[in-house]
Design an enzyme around this catalytic site. Structure first.
Site, PDB file in Angstrom:
ATOM      1  N   SER A   1       0.830  -1.213   0.000  1.00 41.17           N
ATOM      2  CA  SER A   1       0.000   0.000   0.000  1.00 41.17           C
ATOM      3  C   SER A   1       0.857   1.251   0.000  1.00 41.17           C
ATOM      4  CB  SER A   1      -0.905   0.092   1.222  1.00 41.17           C
ATOM      5  OG  SER A   1      -1.059  -1.083   1.893  1.00 41.17           O
TER       6      SER A   1
ATOM      7  N   HIS B   1      -2.174  -3.184  -6.533  1.00 38.29           N
ATOM      8  CA  HIS B   1      -2.745  -2.800  -5.247  1.00 38.29           C
ATOM      9  C   HIS B   1      -4.242  -3.106  -5.242  1.00 38.29           C
ATOM     10  CE1 HIS B   1      -3.358   0.675  -2.127  1.00 38.29           C
ATOM     11  NE2 HIS B   1      -3.393  -0.509  -1.567  1.00 38.29           N
TER      12      HIS B   1
ATOM     13  N   GLU C   1      -5.361  -0.800  -8.289  1.00 38.59           N
ATOM     14  CA  GLU C   1      -4.483   0.317  -8.644  1.00 38.59           C
ATOM     15  C   GLU C   1      -3.177  -0.325  -9.136  1.00 38.59           C
ATOM     16  OE1 GLU C   1      -3.473   2.727  -5.224  1.00 38.59           O
ATOM     17  OE2 GLU C   1      -3.528   4.563  -6.398  1.00 38.59           O
TER      18      GLU C   1
ATOM     19  N   ASN D   1      -3.976   6.238  -1.465  1.00 40.67           N
ATOM     20  CA  ASN D   1      -3.612   6.660  -0.111  1.00 40.67           C
ATOM     21  C   ASN D   1      -3.133   8.102  -0.041  1.00 40.67           C
ATOM     22  OD1 ASN D   1      -4.315   4.424   1.451  1.00 40.67           O
ATOM     23  ND2 ASN D   1      -2.565   3.300   0.650  1.00 40.67           N
TER      24      ASN D   1
HETATM   25  P1  NAD Z   1      -1.399  -9.469   7.232  1.00 36.10           P
HETATM   26  O1  NAD Z   1      -0.565  -9.117   8.397  1.00 36.10           O
HETATM   27  O2  NAD Z   1      -2.825  -9.846   7.426  1.00 36.10           O
HETATM   28  O3  NAD Z   1      -0.702 -10.699   6.444  1.00 36.10           O
HETATM   29  C1  NAD Z   1       0.668 -10.733   6.135  1.00 36.10           C
HETATM   30  C2  NAD Z   1       1.084 -12.182   5.968  1.00 36.10           C
HETATM   31  O4  NAD Z   1       2.412 -12.232   5.444  1.00 36.10           O
HETATM   32  C3  NAD Z   1       1.092 -12.976   7.283  1.00 36.10           C
HETATM   33  O5  NAD Z   1       0.251 -14.101   7.162  1.00 36.10           O
HETATM   34  C4  NAD Z   1       2.564 -13.380   7.444  1.00 36.10           C
HETATM   35  O6  NAD Z   1       2.729 -14.655   8.062  1.00 36.10           O
HETATM   36  C5  NAD Z   1       3.018 -13.389   5.990  1.00 36.10           C
HETATM   37  N1  NAD Z   1       4.462 -13.331   5.800  1.00 36.10           N
HETATM   38  C6  NAD Z   1       5.372 -12.569   6.452  1.00 36.10           C
HETATM   39  N2  NAD Z   1       6.605 -12.823   5.978  1.00 36.10           N
HETATM   40  C7  NAD Z   1       6.459 -13.743   4.992  1.00 36.10           C
HETATM   41  C8  NAD Z   1       7.375 -14.414   4.133  1.00 36.10           C
HETATM   42  N3  NAD Z   1       8.687 -14.188   4.190  1.00 36.10           N
HETATM   43  N4  NAD Z   1       6.890 -15.298   3.232  1.00 36.10           N
HETATM   44  C9  NAD Z   1       5.566 -15.564   3.183  1.00 36.10           C
HETATM   45  N5  NAD Z   1       4.649 -14.967   3.982  1.00 36.10           N
HETATM   46  C10 NAD Z   1       5.095 -14.070   4.878  1.00 36.10           C
HETATM   47  O7  NAD Z   1      -1.252  -8.262   6.200  1.00 36.10           O
HETATM   48  P2  NAD Z   1      -2.292  -7.762   5.092  1.00 36.10           P
HETATM   49  O8  NAD Z   1      -3.214  -6.781   5.694  1.00 36.10           O
HETATM   50  O9  NAD Z   1      -2.823  -8.940   4.358  1.00 36.10           O
HETATM   51  O10 NAD Z   1      -1.317  -6.933   4.132  1.00 36.10           O
HETATM   52  C11 NAD Z   1      -0.476  -7.576   3.212  1.00 36.10           C
HETATM   53  C12 NAD Z   1       0.016  -6.553   2.205  1.00 36.10           C
HETATM   54  O11 NAD Z   1      -1.106  -5.970   1.542  1.00 36.10           O
HETATM   55  C13 NAD Z   1       0.806  -5.399   2.809  1.00 36.10           C
HETATM   56  O12 NAD Z   1       1.825  -5.033   1.911  1.00 36.10           O
HETATM   57  C14 NAD Z   1      -0.242  -4.300   2.925  1.00 36.10           C
HETATM   58  O13 NAD Z   1       0.309  -3.010   2.873  1.00 36.10           O
HETATM   59  C15 NAD Z   1      -1.066  -4.557   1.680  1.00 36.10           C
HETATM   60  N6  NAD Z   1      -2.445  -4.061   1.715  1.00 36.10           N
HETATM   61  C16 NAD Z   1      -3.220  -4.217   2.833  1.00 36.10           C
HETATM   62  C17 NAD Z   1      -4.534  -3.767   2.827  1.00 36.10           C
HETATM   63  C18 NAD Z   1      -5.441  -3.949   4.018  1.00 36.10           C
HETATM   64  O14 NAD Z   1      -6.475  -3.278   4.095  1.00 36.10           O
HETATM   65  N7  NAD Z   1      -5.127  -4.839   4.945  1.00 36.10           N
HETATM   66  C19 NAD Z   1      -5.073  -3.161   1.671  1.00 36.10           C
HETATM   67  C20 NAD Z   1      -4.266  -3.053   0.539  1.00 36.10           C
HETATM   68  C21 NAD Z   1      -2.955  -3.500   0.568  1.00 36.10           C
END
Ligand code: NAD
Length: 287
Positions: free
Chosen positions: A120, A142, A154, A192
């Protein structure tokens, strides 16, 4: 351009599980990868529950749901997915973690497999710089939470991203039933950059006593036709996430208007992170 038949999704958290499921319900084989066995099993439960609800609501038939579930497999190492046509990284929002994952992705998935990130706020160009030989294949994809529902993708072009990478990413987003829109790689991209200063301003309005949170949200809903007020949305996104994205904007664009509001910062310090902790701006007793 050939259709994408399989995707590898690195990370099985909120976003990764939504992406794998959306791929599977669009007919795409999805490899769900996470280093945490607990997260993989949570993702599996999420897939089953969401598909069951879709059948209940008559959005799909029971055999279609069963087929979609069969298209997803679970692995703790990305090498199990090396046959995938396209990779989407959706792991923890931390540059060092993503850098290591992308180095492993480069070694696992040969050209022309696209190496996309769902970040993000982290620079696509900076991620690509960690794997210079494969930089043309790196792109931002995104998606938004909840992935099965939100229509936008995006698509963010880094400095070295090739036209072919852009076209293939736009095509995959369309195949997944989404609307892709292209943006360039600047802090916060478009979504964002525009949203976070508005959320921050809502915290200032609350802090300065312009109105209470419920009134601020209701005014923005009824007056600006937003489906959700900015403070409620901040709780949904996570106050820590909002805070971190504002810090990225503040650092990279160097303007005081992006500095996180002291009240937002204080709630984060107190552990009031929103829906996920049961309390943020509002209280969520069920969590
Ligand atoms: P989250 O914390 O729910 O999940 C992250 C996952 O990554 C975890 O399950 C963790 O175990 C795993 N992980 C960490 N290191 C790893 C590795 N080396 N190999 C494999 N898996 C690994 O996070 P999220 O909310 O799903 O966000 C994930 C991404 O998406 C981030 O970059 C975030 O910025 C982006 N994002 C989030 C949202 C949101 O609303 N949550 C929206 C858009 C984008």
């Amino acid at each position: 351009m050939s259709e994408i038949k399989s995707i590898a999704v690195i990370g099985a958290g909120t976003m990764g599980s939504g992406i794998a499921l959306t791929g599977a319900t669009s007919g795409i084989r999805a490899y769900q990868i996470d280093i945490s066995a607990e997260q993989l099993s949570r993702a599996e439960k999420y897939h089953k529950k969401t598909l069951d609800r879709n059948v209940e609501k008559q959005r799909m038939t029971a055999p279609e749901a069963a087929e979609a579930l069969k298209r997803i497999s679970f692995h703790n190492d990305m090498s199990a997915a090396k046959a995938a046509d396209f990779v989407i990284e959706a792991a923890t929002e931390n540059f060092e973690i993503k850098k290591q994952i992308f180095q492993k992705m480069e070694a696992t998935f040969p050209d022309p497999v696209i190496l996309a990130t769902n970040t993000s706020s982290i620079s696509i160009t900076a991620i690509a710089a960690a794997i210079p030989k494969a930089a043309a294949r790196v792109i931002g994809m995104h998606l938004f939470n909840p992935v099965p529902v939100m229509k936008l993708v995006e698509v963010i072009r880094g400095l070295a991203t090739s036209d072919q990478t852009v076209q293939r990413t736009m095509a995959l987003a369309t195949q997944m039933g989404k609307t892709p829109i292209l943006a360039n790689d600047r802090a916060g991209f478009v979504s964002n950059r525009v949203l976070m200063p508005m959320i921050n301003e809502a915290f200032y309005a609350w802090m300065e006593g312009v109105a209470e949170p419920a009134a601020i949200d209701e005014i923005m809903k009824l007056g600006c036709n937003f489906p959700m007020g900015p403070l409620r949305l901040a709780d949904f996104i996570g106050l820590d996430v909002c805070h971190d994205i504002l810090m990225v904007l503040w650092r990279e664009l160097a303007l005081p208007k992006y500095a996180p509001c002291p009240l937002l910062r204080q709630l984060v310090t107190a552990g009031r992170l929103g829906d996920k902790t049961g309390r943020g701006v509002y209280e969520y007793p069920a969590k």
